[in-house]
Scaffold this motif. Sequence first.
Motif, PDB file in Angstrom:
ATOM      1  N   TYR A 163       0.819  -1.156  -0.032  1.00 54.81           N
ATOM      2  CA  TYR A 163      -0.169  -0.191   0.171  1.00 54.81           C
ATOM      3  C   TYR A 163       0.708   1.170   0.030  1.00 54.81           C
ATOM      4  CZ  TYR A 163      -3.907  -3.156   0.912  1.00 54.81           C
ATOM      5  OH  TYR A 163      -4.845  -4.040   0.881  1.00 54.81           O
ATOM      6  N   VAL A 164       0.576   2.164  -0.888  1.00 52.87           N
ATOM      7  CA  VAL A 164       1.549   3.600  -0.891  1.00 52.87           C
ATOM      8  C   VAL A 164       0.634   4.614  -0.773  1.00 52.87           C
ATOM      9  CG1 VAL A 164       3.031   2.194  -2.647  1.00 52.87           C
ATOM     10  CG2 VAL A 164       0.960   3.298  -3.496  1.00 52.87           C
ATOM     11  N   THR A 165       1.184   5.793  -0.238  1.00 51.51           N
ATOM     12  CA  THR A 165       0.585   7.007  -0.161  1.00 51.51           C
ATOM     13  C   THR A 165       1.759   8.131  -0.490  1.00 51.51           C
ATOM     14  OG1 THR A 165       0.961   6.567   2.166  1.00 51.51           O
ATOM     15  CG2 THR A 165      -1.125   7.769   1.616  1.00 51.51           C
ATOM     16  N   LEU A 166       1.308   9.049  -0.750  1.00 49.91           N
ATOM     17  CA  LEU A 166       2.075  10.370  -1.046  1.00 49.91           C
ATOM     18  C   LEU A 166       2.744  10.733   0.415  1.00 49.91           C
ATOM     19  CD1 LEU A 166       0.435  12.695  -3.744  1.00 49.91           C
ATOM     20  CD2 LEU A 166       2.018  11.032  -4.052  1.00 49.91           C
ATOM     21  N   ASN A 167       4.131  11.228   0.189  1.00 50.22           N
ATOM     22  CA  ASN A 167       4.794  11.827   1.261  1.00 50.22           C
ATOM     23  C   ASN A 167       5.043  13.241   1.251  1.00 50.22           C
ATOM     24  OD1 ASN A 167       6.462  12.023   3.388  1.00 50.22           O
ATOM     25  ND2 ASN A 167       8.225  10.748   2.731  1.00 50.22           N
ATOM     26  N   LYS A 168       3.782  13.668   1.582  1.00 51.09           N
ATOM     27  CA  LYS A 168       3.750  15.457   1.482  1.00 51.09           C
ATOM     28  C   LYS A 168       4.998  16.069   1.945  1.00 51.09           C
ATOM     29  CE  LYS A 168       0.714  19.170   1.173  1.00 51.09           C
ATOM     30  NZ  LYS A 168       1.749  20.004   1.753  1.00 51.09           N
ATOM     31  N   GLN A 169       5.610  15.567   3.008  1.00 53.90           N
ATOM     32  CA  GLN A 169       6.805  16.219   3.323  1.00 53.90           C
ATOM     33  C   GLN A 169       7.916  16.246   2.416  1.00 53.90           C
ATOM     34  OE1 GLN A 169      10.347  15.608   6.188  1.00 53.90           O
ATOM     35  NE2 GLN A 169       8.603  13.991   7.053  1.00 53.90           N
ATOM     36  N   THR A 170       8.118  15.374   1.723  1.00 55.23           N
ATOM     37  CA  THR A 170       9.091  15.398   0.530  1.00 55.23           C
ATOM     38  C   THR A 170       8.661  16.516  -0.671  1.00 55.23           C
ATOM     39  OG1 THR A 170       9.688  13.417   0.794  1.00 55.23           O
ATOM     40  CG2 THR A 170      10.399  14.126  -1.114  1.00 55.23           C
ATOM     41  N   PHE A 171       7.479  16.603  -0.715  1.00 56.34           N
ATOM     42  CA  PHE A 171       7.056  17.607  -1.754  1.00 56.34           C
ATOM     43  C   PHE A 171       7.387  19.014  -1.382  1.00 56.34           C
ATOM     44  CE2 PHE A 171       4.686  13.851  -3.249  1.00 56.34           C
ATOM     45  CZ  PHE A 171       4.736  14.025  -4.757  1.00 56.34           C
ATOM     46  N   ASP A 172       6.791  19.172   0.206  1.00 53.10           N
ATOM     47  CA  ASP A 172       7.227  20.490   0.582  1.00 53.10           C
ATOM     48  C   ASP A 172       8.517  20.958   0.581  1.00 53.10           C
ATOM     49  OD1 ASP A 172       4.371  20.429   1.185  1.00 53.10           O
ATOM     50  OD2 ASP A 172       4.832  19.961   3.247  1.00 53.10           O
ATOM     51  N   GLN A 173       9.249  20.076   1.024  1.00 48.38           N
ATOM     52  CA  GLN A 173      10.769  20.242   0.979  1.00 48.38           C
ATOM     53  C   GLN A 173      11.499  20.447  -0.137  1.00 48.38           C
ATOM     54  OE1 GLN A 173      12.741  17.219   3.740  1.00 48.38           O
ATOM     55  NE2 GLN A 173      15.031  18.298   3.300  1.00 48.38           N
ATOM     56  N   PHE A 174      11.345  19.600  -1.083  1.00 44.48           N
ATOM     57  CA  PHE A 174      12.052  19.623  -2.434  1.00 44.48           C
ATOM     58  C   PHE A 174      11.435  20.212  -3.733  1.00 44.48           C
ATOM     59  CE2 PHE A 174      14.204  16.200   0.180  1.00 44.48           C
ATOM     60  CZ  PHE A 174      15.482  16.646  -0.010  1.00 44.48           C
ATOM     61  N   VAL A 175      10.059  20.336  -3.497  1.00 41.69           N
ATOM     62  CA  VAL A 175       9.241  20.787  -4.559  1.00 41.69           C
ATOM     63  C   VAL A 175       8.883  22.349  -4.147  1.00 41.69           C
ATOM     64  CG1 VAL A 175       7.669  20.350  -6.409  1.00 41.69           C
ATOM     65  CG2 VAL A 175       8.839  18.577  -5.318  1.00 41.69           C
ATOM     66  N   THR A 176       7.961  22.269  -3.238  1.00 39.70           N
ATOM     67  CA  THR A 176       7.167  23.541  -2.884  1.00 39.70           C
ATOM     68  C   THR A 176       7.932  24.771  -2.389  1.00 39.70           C
ATOM     69  OG1 THR A 176       5.131  22.279  -2.288  1.00 39.70           O
ATOM     70  CG2 THR A 176       5.149  24.800  -1.651  1.00 39.70           C
ATOM     71  N   ASN A 177       9.267  24.240  -1.712  1.00 35.47           N
ATOM     72  CA  ASN A 177       9.953  25.430  -1.271  1.00 35.47           C
ATOM     73  C   ASN A 177      11.209  25.224  -2.214  1.00 35.47           C
ATOM     74  OD1 ASN A 177       8.657  26.610   0.968  1.00 35.47           O
ATOM     75  ND2 ASN A 177       8.586  24.362   1.547  1.00 35.47           N
ATOM     76  N   PHE A 178      11.256  24.600  -3.240  1.00 35.64           N
ATOM     77  CA  PHE A 178      12.644  24.496  -4.068  1.00 35.64           C
ATOM     78  C   PHE A 178      13.270  25.901  -4.506  1.00 35.64           C
ATOM     79  CE2 PHE A 178      14.373  24.755  -8.447  1.00 35.64           C
ATOM     80  CZ  PHE A 178      15.660  24.182  -8.085  1.00 35.64           C
ATOM     81  N   TYR A 179      12.293  26.754  -4.812  1.00 37.67           N
ATOM     82  CA  TYR A 179      13.021  28.062  -5.226  1.00 37.67           C
ATOM     83  C   TYR A 179      13.476  28.960  -4.147  1.00 37.67           C
ATOM     84  CZ  TYR A 179      13.455  32.558  -7.837  1.00 37.67           C
ATOM     85  OH  TYR A 179      13.956  33.508  -8.340  1.00 37.67           O
ATOM     86  N   GLU A 180      12.559  28.954  -3.103  1.00 37.72           N
ATOM     87  CA  GLU A 180      13.064  29.818  -2.014  1.00 37.72           C
ATOM     88  C   GLU A 180      14.318  29.142  -1.338  1.00 37.72           C
ATOM     89  OE1 GLU A 180      10.039  30.889   0.602  1.00 37.72           O
ATOM     90  OE2 GLU A 180      10.189  28.980   2.068  1.00 37.72           O
ATOM     91  N   ASN A 181      14.210  28.171  -1.300  1.00 42.67           N
ATOM     92  CA  ASN A 181      15.474  27.495  -0.695  1.00 42.67           C
ATOM     93  C   ASN A 181      17.021  27.475  -1.437  1.00 42.67           C
ATOM     94  OD1 ASN A 181      13.726  24.633   1.047  1.00 42.67           O
ATOM     95  ND2 ASN A 181      14.008  26.608   1.608  1.00 42.67           N
ATOM     96  N   LEU A 182      16.838  27.899  -2.616  1.00 42.10           N
ATOM     97  CA  LEU A 182      17.839  27.829  -3.773  1.00 42.10           C
ATOM     98  C   LEU A 182      18.977  28.532  -3.180  1.00 42.10           C
ATOM     99  CD1 LEU A 182      17.871  26.289  -6.547  1.00 42.10           C
ATOM    100  CD2 LEU A 182      17.160  28.277  -7.397  1.00 42.10           C
ATOM    101  N   PRO A 222      22.170  18.089 -12.652  1.00 47.90           N
ATOM    102  CA  PRO A 222      23.154  18.848 -11.932  1.00 47.90           C
ATOM    103  C   PRO A 222      23.624  20.079 -12.486  1.00 47.90           C
ATOM    104  CG  PRO A 222      24.183  16.622 -12.542  1.00 47.90           C
ATOM    105  CD  PRO A 222      22.965  16.686 -12.865  1.00 47.90           C
ATOM    106  N   VAL A 223      24.020  20.047 -13.736  1.00 46.93           N
ATOM    107  CA  VAL A 223      24.725  21.395 -14.520  1.00 46.93           C
ATOM    108  C   VAL A 223      23.570  22.184 -14.456  1.00 46.93           C
ATOM    109  CG1 VAL A 223      25.345  22.397 -16.602  1.00 46.93           C
ATOM    110  CG2 VAL A 223      26.379  19.921 -15.838  1.00 46.93           C
ATOM    111  N   ARG A 224      22.497  21.938 -14.632  1.00 45.02           N
ATOM    112  CA  ARG A 224      21.310  22.760 -14.662  1.00 45.02           C
ATOM    113  C   ARG A 224      20.804  23.438 -13.519  1.00 45.02           C
ATOM    114  NH1 ARG A 224      20.063  19.318 -19.231  1.00 45.02           N
ATOM    115  NH2 ARG A 224      18.286  18.165 -17.958  1.00 45.02           N
ATOM    116  N   LEU A 225      20.866  22.479 -12.475  1.00 45.40           N
ATOM    117  CA  LEU A 225      20.558  22.986 -11.079  1.00 45.40           C
ATOM    118  C   LEU A 225      21.663  24.147 -10.777  1.00 45.40           C
ATOM    119  CD1 LEU A 225      18.018  22.173  -9.798  1.00 45.40           C
ATOM    120  CD2 LEU A 225      19.275  19.966  -8.994  1.00 45.40           C
ATOM    121  N   GLN A 226      22.869  23.638 -11.090  1.00 47.34           N
ATOM    122  CA  GLN A 226      24.014  24.639 -10.989  1.00 47.34           C
ATOM    123  C   GLN A 226      23.584  26.253 -11.379  1.00 47.34           C
ATOM    124  OE1 GLN A 226      28.272  23.691 -10.425  1.00 47.34           O
ATOM    125  NE2 GLN A 226      27.301  21.993 -11.586  1.00 47.34           N
ATOM    126  N   ILE A 227      23.309  26.113 -12.852  1.00 45.40           N
ATOM    127  CA  ILE A 227      22.873  27.358 -13.505  1.00 45.40           C
ATOM    128  C   ILE A 227      21.919  28.105 -12.792  1.00 45.40           C
ATOM    129  CG2 ILE A 227      21.917  28.220 -15.737  1.00 45.40           C
ATOM    130  CD1 ILE A 227      23.362  25.941 -17.152  1.00 45.40           C
TER     131      ILE A 227
END
Lengths: 98, 98
Positions: free
Chosen positions: A79-98, B24-29
Amino acid sequence: MDKNEESTLGEITQIMVFKALADPVRLQIVQYLKHIEHEVACGEVGKAINISKTSGSYHFKLLQSAGLITARKEAREKYVTLNKQTFDQFVTNFYENL
Amino acid sequence: MDKNEESTLGEITQIMVFKALADPVRLQIVQYLKHIEHEVACGEVGKAINISKTSGSYHFKLLQSAGLITARKEAREKYVTLNKQTFDQFVTNFYENL
DNA sequence: TAAATAGTTCAAAACTTGTTGAACTATTTA
DNA sequence: TAAATAGTTCAACAAGTTTTGAACTATTTA
């Protein structure tokens, strides 16, 4: 073993997350899981989106190692479910954490 | 031609965006461009992250067709910036728009 | 106990992506 | 005008990803 483990042991990287999401089949899986909003067996998802069980197995494994889903095995089924934590950390906040 | 065009003509899809970010290259850019926060020539970025001009050309083109950067050619040089709108639409709001 | 069901693993094949160098265009500088 | 600089394009190659079917394990049902 740590009490705070996720079902994915092994590090999750930004690249793993984006790679996992950069595929039409996996995007359909994620979409299906988001809309269903409770645990589902892999087989049910596979039927819904029409992929072979081998292909399903491959894609679920990849989503799991990217930390995007968590899985629980009960008897024959997984049985599988989405792991929202990973979406938050790596997707939703990707730009601001850059 | 429309006044509201982006420098990327041609449709941007969710997959194109994640594929563009899954390297990785594009992420660095992208990281470099975020921190510098003004226009930079491709060559400057390439030097900073140490890639060949051919490889740079390939990666900038891909980022551009995914709508993640916009480019302006001035004489010999091509100046690029991040296109925050695409990040907002396809990355930051990915989960909630799912 | 046999058959059915859920999922995994494996190797091969097909396909996609990224790197390379050489040749090219366009612009600037000597 | 010649050389230098910024970037593009091309074809070849190497590396990585996805699909496939067959064989496998484990669990459930008849």
